[in-house]
Design a protein around this motif. Structure first.
Motif, PDB file in Angstrom:
ATOM      1  N   LEU A 112      47.735   4.181  -8.028  1.00  0.00           N
ATOM      2  CA  LEU A 112      48.443   3.472  -6.955  1.00  0.00           C
ATOM      3  C   LEU A 112      49.247   4.463  -6.125  1.00  0.00           C
ATOM      4  O   LEU A 112      49.538   5.579  -6.578  1.00  0.00           O
ATOM      5  CB  LEU A 112      49.388   2.429  -7.562  1.00  0.00           C
ATOM      6  N   ALA A 113      49.633   4.067  -4.915  1.00  0.00           N
ATOM      7  CA  ALA A 113      50.487   4.908  -4.071  1.00  0.00           C
ATOM      8  C   ALA A 113      51.788   5.183  -4.813  1.00  0.00           C
ATOM      9  O   ALA A 113      52.275   4.337  -5.572  1.00  0.00           O
ATOM     10  CB  ALA A 113      50.760   4.204  -2.746  1.00  0.00           C
ATOM     11  N   GLY A 115      55.741   5.553  -5.763  1.00  0.00           N
ATOM     12  CA  GLY A 115      56.872   4.705  -5.424  1.00  0.00           C
ATOM     13  C   GLY A 115      57.132   3.618  -6.444  1.00  0.00           C
ATOM     14  O   GLY A 115      57.783   2.629  -6.142  1.00  0.00           O
ATOM     15  N   ASN A 117      55.105   1.408  -7.969  1.00  0.00           N
ATOM     16  CA  ASN A 117      54.402   0.139  -7.805  1.00  0.00           C
ATOM     17  C   ASN A 117      53.765  -0.310  -9.117  1.00  0.00           C
ATOM     18  O   ASN A 117      53.433   0.509  -9.966  1.00  0.00           O
ATOM     19  CB  ASN A 117      53.308   0.280  -6.733  1.00  0.00           C
ATOM     20  N   GLY A 145      45.529   4.686  -4.039  1.00  0.00           N
ATOM     21  CA  GLY A 145      46.401   4.664  -2.873  1.00  0.00           C
ATOM     22  C   GLY A 145      46.910   3.296  -2.447  1.00  0.00           C
ATOM     23  O   GLY A 145      47.549   3.185  -1.404  1.00  0.00           O
ATOM     24  N   GLU A 147      49.255   0.250  -1.880  1.00  0.00           N
ATOM     25  CA  GLU A 147      50.707   0.166  -1.828  1.00  0.00           C
ATOM     26  C   GLU A 147      51.183  -1.246  -2.139  1.00  0.00           C
ATOM     27  O   GLU A 147      50.384  -2.176  -2.186  1.00  0.00           O
ATOM     28  CB  GLU A 147      51.194   0.591  -0.435  1.00  0.00           C
ATOM     29  N   SER A 148      52.491  -1.403  -2.304  1.00  0.00           N
ATOM     30  CA  SER A 148      53.090  -2.699  -2.589  1.00  0.00           C
ATOM     31  C   SER A 148      52.652  -3.728  -1.548  1.00  0.00           C
ATOM     32  O   SER A 148      52.661  -3.446  -0.355  1.00  0.00           O
ATOM     33  CB  SER A 148      54.612  -2.563  -2.593  1.00  0.00           C
ATOM     34  N   VAL A 176      49.230  -5.586  -5.890  1.00  0.00           N
ATOM     35  CA  VAL A 176      50.206  -4.535  -6.165  1.00  0.00           C
ATOM     36  C   VAL A 176      51.591  -5.079  -5.852  1.00  0.00           C
ATOM     37  O   VAL A 176      51.835  -5.615  -4.765  1.00  0.00           O
ATOM     38  CB  VAL A 176      49.916  -3.273  -5.325  1.00  0.00           C
ATOM     39  N   SER A 178      55.938  -4.388  -5.970  1.00  0.00           N
ATOM     40  CA  SER A 178      56.933  -3.309  -6.029  1.00  0.00           C
ATOM     41  C   SER A 178      57.747  -3.503  -7.296  1.00  0.00           C
ATOM     42  O   SER A 178      58.047  -4.631  -7.686  1.00  0.00           O
ATOM     43  CB  SER A 178      57.822  -3.326  -4.791  1.00  0.00           C
TER      44      SER A 178
END
Length: 197
Positions: A112-113, A115, A117, A145, A147-148, A176, A178
């Motif tokens: 995953l990206a 941050g 997640n 890759g 993202e949330s 995904v 956060s």
């Protein structure tokens, strides 16, 4: 997809006592049904069946009493909740070339990206329709890759040829989220209040 051969015997005794006797002999009671035929009550070899069931939607070739040879896939498996041994299995009779509805496991690849997640599996298995002798063991979905807020829909999953979705195309398979900051627990919150006073 591999085919597992098992020798089965028809059984004439039913009920808890008979089932316990079958299990004591390291065998598993089961029922074979489908195609409008009467259910056939079977006794199956416990260890061989356990090994076969490690493969999702395994195709089982049953030699029944040395007379009949039938193809089946597992439909329902009951295990002892504590010890995990097989208690009973329901098998669905299938024919070569016939399409069946099954659920296949979803595997992910990639990262995953960055941050913090989190990946949520909305569906652990994907409902599909496939030819009985060509059921895929699993499907792989790239999460590289993401993202949330991103999600993977059923229509985004690449299926092998001859396999089609048995679920709405817009059904969410993965999403995904956060990462949430944890709320302080009751004791920690009280400790902070005491320090402030």
């Amino acid at each position: 997809m591999s085919e597992v051969k098992l020798t089965a015997e028809t059984r004439t005794e039913f009920g808890k006592g008979a089932a316990r006797r079958i299990r004591r002999d390291s065998k598993v009671p089961g029922v074979l049904y489908g195609h409008g035929s009467d259910p056939l009550h079977l006794t199956l070899p416990g260890h061989d069946l356990l090994l076969a069931l490690r493969t999702p939607n395994v195709l089982i070739s049953l030699d029944i009493d040395g007379k009949a040879n039938e193809l089946a896939i597992p439909k329902s498996v009951q295990r002892d909740p504590i010890k995990g041994f097989l208690e009973h299995v329901d098998l669905l009779l299938v024919k070569r070339g016939e399409k069946v509805n099954v659920e296949i496991p979803i595997q992910t690849e990639g990262e995953l990206a960055p941050g913090g997640n989190l990946l949520e599996h909305v569906l652990n298995a994907l409902p599909v329709e496939a030819e009985a002798t060509h059921i895929p063991e699993s499907v792989t979905v790239s999460i590289e890759g993401l993202e949330s807020g991103a999600s993977v829909l059923a229509k985004d999953v690449t299926l092998p040829s001859g396999v089609s979705l048995a679920v709405e195309e817009d059904a969410v398979v993965l999403q995904v989220l956060s990462a949430q900051a944890e709320e302080p627990t009751g004791e920690a919150a009280e400790g902070e209040e005491a320090a402030e006073a």
